[in-house]
Design a protein around this motif. Structure first.
Motif, PDB file in Angstrom:
ATOM      1  N   ILE B  42       0.849  -1.191   0.000  1.00 41.32           N
ATOM      2  CA  ILE B  42       0.000   0.000   0.000  1.00 41.32           C
ATOM      3  C   ILE B  42       0.884   1.240   0.000  1.00 41.32           C
ATOM      4  O   ILE B  42       1.734   1.409   0.882  1.00 41.32           O
ATOM      5  N   GLU B  43       0.688   2.089  -1.005  1.00 41.47           N
ATOM      6  CA  GLU B  43       1.463   3.317  -1.120  1.00 41.47           C
ATOM      7  C   GLU B  43       0.569   4.477  -0.708  1.00 41.47           C
ATOM      8  O   GLU B  43      -0.461   4.709  -1.352  1.00 41.47           O
ATOM      9  N   VAL B  44       0.944   5.169   0.356  1.00 40.08           N
ATOM     10  CA  VAL B  44       0.118   6.248   0.891  1.00 40.08           C
ATOM     11  C   VAL B  44       0.842   7.582   0.694  1.00 40.08           C
ATOM     12  O   VAL B  44       1.934   7.787   1.230  1.00 40.08           O
ATOM     13  N   ASN B  45       0.247   8.474  -0.071  1.00 40.37           N
ATOM     14  CA  ASN B  45       0.764   9.839  -0.200  1.00 40.37           C
ATOM     15  C   ASN B  45       0.161  10.686   0.900  1.00 40.37           C
ATOM     16  O   ASN B  45      -1.066  10.776   0.998  1.00 40.37           O
ATOM     17  N   LEU B  46       0.993  11.294   1.708  1.00 38.06           N
ATOM     18  CA  LEU B  46       0.437  12.112   2.789  1.00 38.06           C
ATOM     19  C   LEU B  46       1.281  13.351   3.054  1.00 38.06           C
ATOM     20  O   LEU B  46       2.452  13.422   2.671  1.00 38.06           O
ATOM     21  N   GLU B  47       0.639  14.313   3.682  1.00 36.76           N
ATOM     22  CA  GLU B  47       1.311  15.529   4.120  1.00 36.76           C
ATOM     23  C   GLU B  47       1.697  15.364   5.583  1.00 36.76           C
ATOM     24  O   GLU B  47       0.889  14.908   6.390  1.00 36.76           O
ATOM     25  N   ALA B  48       2.918  15.750   5.929  1.00 37.73           N
ATOM     26  CA  ALA B  48       3.322  15.758   7.338  1.00 37.73           C
ATOM     27  C   ALA B  48       4.502  16.704   7.482  1.00 37.73           C
ATOM     28  O   ALA B  48       5.274  16.900   6.540  1.00 37.73           O
ATOM     29  N   GLU B  49       4.621  17.309   8.648  1.00 41.79           N
ATOM     30  CA  GLU B  49       5.692  18.293   8.876  1.00 41.79           C
ATOM     31  C   GLU B  49       7.053  17.618   8.979  1.00 41.79           C
ATOM     32  O   GLU B  49       8.049  18.095   8.457  1.00 41.79           O
TER      33      GLU B  49
END
Lengths: 86, 86
Positions: B42-49
């Motif tokens: 599973i490839e998850v694109n996410l925003e994080a600091e």
């Protein structure tokens, strides 16, 4: 030794599983997720004399059975030590 | 950034998909294969600091949705550059 194969839908192909997982994550509050793609992970234990031989055999397995090259990409790595990592 | 998650059936859990793939490979002449296990990628694109934040969020996603911890193990890596590799 162990071959770790990853099969993913090609970027241009619809991925309904990925969309469903993304929606599920959003429902759970993970709104920072912009995209999800779901593929397969296949761990193949095999005998081979050399890494080169293993590589060529696993390449053939991917082409003939593990991946549908019309809609999927694949990549793999060979672990000569063959420790099972599950 | 991109998180690459691998979910596999626990070693003690039956894996009928893996058995079927192993038999298919044997039918095609790949008799050097002793075992096959099939899991999910599973490839998850996410925003994080920060990477630390991403790691803790993806850990929570695995526990709440991506893996069934009764029968599955998971592991993941965070790619801060976030180049899509499909």
């Amino acid at each position: 030794m162990i071959a770790r194969v990853i099969v993913t839908p090609k970027p241009v192909v619809n991925d309904p599983q990925g969309i469903t997982v993304k929606q599920g994550l959003a429902t759970l509050g993970f709104r920072e997720v912009s995209d999800v793609r779901v593929g397969k992970y296949i761990e193949v234990n095999l005998e081979a004399e050399t890494e080169h031989e293993a590589r060529s055999r696993v390449e053939a397995m991917c082409k003939q059975l593990l991946a549908n090259h019309v809609i999927e990409d694949y990549r793999f790595e060979i672990d000569m030590d063959g420790h099972k990592r599950r």
